[in-house]
Design an enzyme around this catalytic site. Structure first.
Site: not given
Ligand code: 5GP
Ligand code: MG
Length: 181
Positions: A49, A103-104, A107, A135, A156-157, A163, A169
């Site tokens: 990402g 990081e992209d 969450d 978020k 969700f984006v 992606d 992407r």
């Molecule tokens: P976390 O471990 O913080 O819950 O999730 C992080 C990863 O989940 C991000 O690096 C990403 O790959 C994925 N992710 C979380 N939210 C989104 C979203 O809204 N869209 C997409 N495409 N990926 C997400």
């Molecule tokens: Mg990621």
């Protein structure tokens, strides 16, 4: 740039424009330049990402720096799976290095919380997190996030590296899922 994008079976609409992203990335690059001048930081991009954000953020910096990538977790479809796997590891030794984890999106924070705990064992000089998107409502794990591009609602984006099952992407803007009413 198109206001909507269809990926697989879902429709997405623009949330953050290309111009807004580019402006914010420039600002973040200026902050990083000031903070890391003469520290030769190592950018650690989290694949897949963050590949576009890492490339743009690095080029927005005006200082000596290096880059490496890791591939961490699987995120199948719309929900976090809870599975943390280090699929691709760093090639660079990080002992005594200044790390900027790129990081992209953050969450729940689960991925980075676990990854940072692993990195600390290898005794880097410092660890900072730079994420394009956060978020805040979804954050569950303790995390010090130093550089945030945009706070976004719990939607969700896709786009700019992010992606939906590998689609979207390449988009230059961030698009949010249009939920059915
Ligand atoms: P976390 O471990 O913080 O819950 O999730 C992080 C990863 O989940 C991000 O690096 C990403 O790959 C994925 N992710 C979380 N939210 C989104 C979203 O809204 N869209 C997409 N495409 N990926 C997400
Ligand atoms: Mg990621």
């Amino acid at each position: 740039m198109s206001q909507t994008f269809a990926a697989h079976d879902l429709l997405f609409k623009m949330m953050i424009s290309e111009a807004e992203i580019q402006e914010r990335v420039k600002e973040m690059g200026a902050e990083l330049t000031a903070r890391y001048m003469d520290k030769n930081p190592l950018f650690v991009g989290v694949l897949n990402g963050a590949f576009i954000f890492t490339a743009d953020l690095m080029r927005a910096c005006n200082l000596a720096c290096e880059v490496d990538f890791v591939r961490i977790s699987s995120y199948a479809g719309l929900q976090s799976t809870g599975q943390i796997d280090l699929i691709m590891e760093l090639k660079t030794s990080i002992k005594a290095r200044h790390l900027i984890i790129v990081e992209d999106i953050i969450d729940t924070g689960r991925t980075l919380h676990h990854f940072i705990a692993q990195l600390k064992k290898q005794e880097p000089a410092s660890i900072a997190i730079a994420t394009l998107l956060l978020k805040p409502e979804a954050l569950e794990y303790p995390l010090d996030i130093d550089f945030i591009g945009f706070d976004i609602p719990n939607k969700f984006v896709i786009g700019y590296g992010l992606d939906y099952d590998e689609q979207g992407r390449h988009l230059n803007a961030i698009y949010q899922l249009v939920e059915a009413e």
